[in-house]
Design a protein around this motif. Structure first.
Motif, PDB file in Angstrom:
ATOM      1  N   VAL A  34       0.839  -1.200   0.000  1.00 38.38           N
ATOM      2  CA  VAL A  34       0.000   0.000   0.000  1.00 38.38           C
ATOM      3  C   VAL A  34       0.881   1.259   0.000  1.00 38.38           C
ATOM      4  CG1 VAL A  34      -1.665   1.346   1.333  1.00 38.38           C
ATOM      5  CG2 VAL A  34      -1.985  -1.121   1.052  1.00 38.38           C
ATOM      6  N   SER A  35       1.928   1.259   0.808  1.00 32.62           N
ATOM      7  CA  SER A  35       2.849   2.402   0.836  1.00 32.62           C
ATOM      8  C   SER A  35       3.481   2.637  -0.522  1.00 32.62           C
ATOM      9  CB  SER A  35       3.935   2.174   1.887  1.00 32.62           C
ATOM     10  OG  SER A  35       3.391   2.171   3.182  1.00 32.62           O
ATOM     11  N   SER A  36       3.817   1.542  -1.200  1.00 30.56           N
ATOM     12  CA  SER A  36       4.425   1.676  -2.532  1.00 30.56           C
ATOM     13  C   SER A  36       3.434   2.260  -3.534  1.00 30.56           C
ATOM     14  CB  SER A  36       4.951   0.324  -3.018  1.00 30.56           C
ATOM     15  OG  SER A  36       3.879  -0.556  -3.356  1.00 30.56           O
ATOM     16  N   CYS A  37       2.152   1.975  -3.367  1.00 30.50           N
ATOM     17  CA  CYS A  37       1.130   2.535  -4.262  1.00 30.50           C
ATOM     18  C   CYS A  37       1.045   4.051  -4.099  1.00 30.50           C
ATOM     19  CB  CYS A  37      -0.228   1.898  -3.981  1.00 30.50           C
ATOM     20  SG  CYS A  37      -0.386   0.199  -4.570  1.00 30.50           S
ATOM     21  N   TYR A  38       1.091   4.514  -2.859  1.00 29.93           N
ATOM     22  CA  TYR A  38       1.051   5.955  -2.633  1.00 29.93           C
ATOM     23  C   TYR A  38       2.248   6.639  -3.292  1.00 29.93           C
ATOM     24  CZ  TYR A  38      -2.900   5.993   0.608  1.00 29.93           C
ATOM     25  OH  TYR A  38      -4.156   5.917   1.154  1.00 29.93           O
ATOM     26  N   GLU A  39       3.418   6.006  -3.171  1.00 30.69           N
ATOM     27  CA  GLU A  39       4.618   6.578  -3.791  1.00 30.69           C
ATOM     28  C   GLU A  39       4.533   6.538  -5.310  1.00 30.69           C
ATOM     29  OE1 GLU A  39       8.048   4.597  -2.300  1.00 30.69           O
ATOM     30  OE2 GLU A  39       7.650   5.108  -0.192  1.00 30.69           O
TER      31      GLU A  39
END
Length: 551
Positions: free
Chosen positions: A311-316
């Motif tokens: 999920v964090s990678s999606c935001y980035e």
């Protein structure tokens, strides 16, 4: 790419059993926005387990209390909960979509934790006598077989545990084991083999069960010697057959979205990731050798912590700033979708605890109009108890009116009938006191009569409104049944939305005449227009299917 804040979450967890609740605890504690969607009752299969003694750190509890503690813990960290039926999923894009009968929700990541349901064995008469002697839930139906012989089919932990539980009611418990040994821990087997009310038949299979309206005979076969033997109930009596032969994974919904094995289980890697990026699986839906609460919670923790990184990678990747949820709060009271209750006349605080009253206060405050509960009472003890229950309900909100009708001539007393602000009968009545698993059903009925009510899919609403014949639906329940509320809530919704439908819920403890009339030996039992009888839990969609095919 900017996700809409409307119905958007960082993670959606489909399934509210121990695996899903644990995933919610870990993800919400990390301050991700989490939604848990469950179609029936939060807690899953563990809620029907009467005794849990092998969960590390907890000497002894029961499944309902353990799972409710998990739910409260996740809620305290900020997780949101929705009782809804998932209709379709779309995992083809970065933004995953979940369509339910309460609306469409989207998220970067998904945890599939839908669990599994009891497997049928397939012996002759199994389907025909379901609810009339053949059962799948000892907690729900064990009491119906008080003083009778009971047969338990299965060799695993569930079969052994439920056999021991059934000795509370049964005259004798026979365990039918297909192979020459049990397939569970020796400590459990030892307890079974030493029990004076249990007899084990190894290398044995059920061939057939039968009778007229209820079971009167069962035929068995030794699969080593081919010897057959028959059990016959005593004159004017019956017996029970409880099937605990494993489970079928609840994954049909995902068969075109993620990879499944031949048995329907979900293959995952060590991080519980499926073959689709952003989709993880946990609990009994996974391929594993041991299906227990302890492995389910392990899966949930691994899935959530692994998904956090994705999920964090999606935001980035999409250049979106993540807005963490607020600091953990004491309670999430923003919805009427779930209110837990241990309402009981044995509670020292009364029928409704102070904690539950605190949960209900903001829910009742959302009522748009007054709902009147017309209580039909007589001089029996249960009517007196119901009057006390209503006294407590009345103190929670100012949009609840109570009208007591003493010495009622109503056919089924005690009864609570719900009326809207125009003094029109909503079609919803509850006969008995809605404690146990039916307390939440009762609260939802009040909420739906008073408004604003739960959201409902337009296609479902259209089907409900098309019913143009008078329909009476009786749902016969036990307050300990975890499979009953789904059908109760669905029948209430239909009645509230269509004036042609009346939905009556009966606690069979107080209406044994209905049990005898319809030969009920399992709950939930649905009686349509006092003629057509059906057993087993039903969602809104399956209830509509049933009505459309039978009226």
């Amino acid at each position: 790419m900017n996700p809409s804040k409307n119905n958007f979450y960082d993670m959606i967890i489909v399934g509210g059993g121990p695996a899903g609740l644990t995933a919610a605890i870990y993800a919400a504690r990390a301050r991700y926005k989490v939604l848990v969607i469950e179609k029936a009752n939060f807690g899953g299969q563990i809620t029907i387990t009467s005794e849990v003694v092998n969960y590390p750190g907890i000497l002894k509890t029961d499944g309902a209390h353990l799972s409710e503690s998990m739910r409260q813990q996740a809620e305290n960290f900020g997780a949101e909960f929705l009782l809804a039926e998932v209709q379709t999923v779309d995992f083809s894009d970065s933004m995953k979509k979940v369509t339910t009968d309460k609306g469409i929700f989207s998220a970067w990541g998904i945890v599939v934790a839908t669990g599994a349901s009891p497997r049928k064995v397939g012996f002759n008469g199994e389907n025909e006598f379901q609810g009339r002697g053949v059962a799948y839930c000892a907690t729900c139906d064990g009491e119906f077989f008080t003083g009778l012989d009971v047969f338990v089919v299965g060799a695993g932990f569930a079969a052994a545990e439920e056999a021991i539980f059934l000795t509370t009611y049964a005259k004798k418990v026979h365990i039918i084991v297909r192979k020459d040994a049990f397939s569970c821990a020796d400590s459990v087997v030892e307890h079974v083999m030493k029990h004076e009310k249990i007899e084990v038949h190894f290398n044995t299979e059920v061939v057939q069960v039968g009778g007229e309206t209820v079971l009167s005979f069962a035929k068995f076969k030794n699969n080593k010697t081919n010897e057959e033997w028959e059990y016959k109930a005593e004159a004017n009596s019956t017996f029970g057959v409880f099937v605990f032969a494993g489970y079928v994974p609840a994954t049909d919904l995902f068969k075109n979205a993620i990879e499944l094995d031949k048995a329907g289980y979900i293959p995952t890697d060590i991080d519980k990731k499926t073959n689709v990026d952003g989709v993880y699986a946990a609990g009994d839906v996974c391929i594993k050798n041991l299906r227990q609460v302890v492995t389910a919670v392990s899966d949930g923790a691994i899935a959530a912590t692994s998904l956090e990184k994705y999920v964090s990678s999606c935001y980035e990747k999409f250049g979106v700033t993540r807005e963490p949820i607020a600091e953990p709060k004491a309670k999430n009271t923003d919805s009427a979708q779930h209110v837990s209750s241990n309402s009981s006349k044995d509670n020292d605080e009364g029928f409704i605890t102070e904690e539950i009253k605190e949960q209900l206060t903001p829910v009742f405050a959302k009522f748009e109009s007054v709902v009147t509960i017309k209580a039909h009472l007589n001089n029996e003890k249960v009517s007196e108890d119901l009057a006390h229950f209503l006294d407590e309900i009345k103190t929670i909100g100012d949009k609840i009116d109570i009208e007591i009708i003493n010495n009622s001539k109503d056919e089924y007393v005690p009864a609570m009938k719900l009326y809207n602000s125009k003094d029109e009968y909503s079609g919803v009545s509850f006969n008995g006191i809605p404690g146990g698993h039916e307390f939440n059903s009762f609260v939802l009925a009040l909420y739906n009569v008073a408004g604003p009510g739960q959201a409902i899919d337009e296609s479902i609403l259209e089907r409900i409104k098309k019913i143009d014949k008078k329909v009476n639906v009786k749902v016969l329940v036990s307050l300990s049944c975890t499979m009953c509320p789904d059908l109760v809530v669905a029948s209430h919704r239909l009645a509230i939305l269509n004036k042609n439908i009346e939905a009556q819920t009966f606690d069979l403890e107080h209406f044994p005449s209905l049990k005898d009339k319809y030969k009920v030996m399992s709950v939930p039992c649905l009686v349509l227009n006092d003629e057509v009888v059906s057993f087993g839990k039903k969602s809104m969609t399956t209830l509509l299917d049933f009505l459309e095919n039978n009226i």
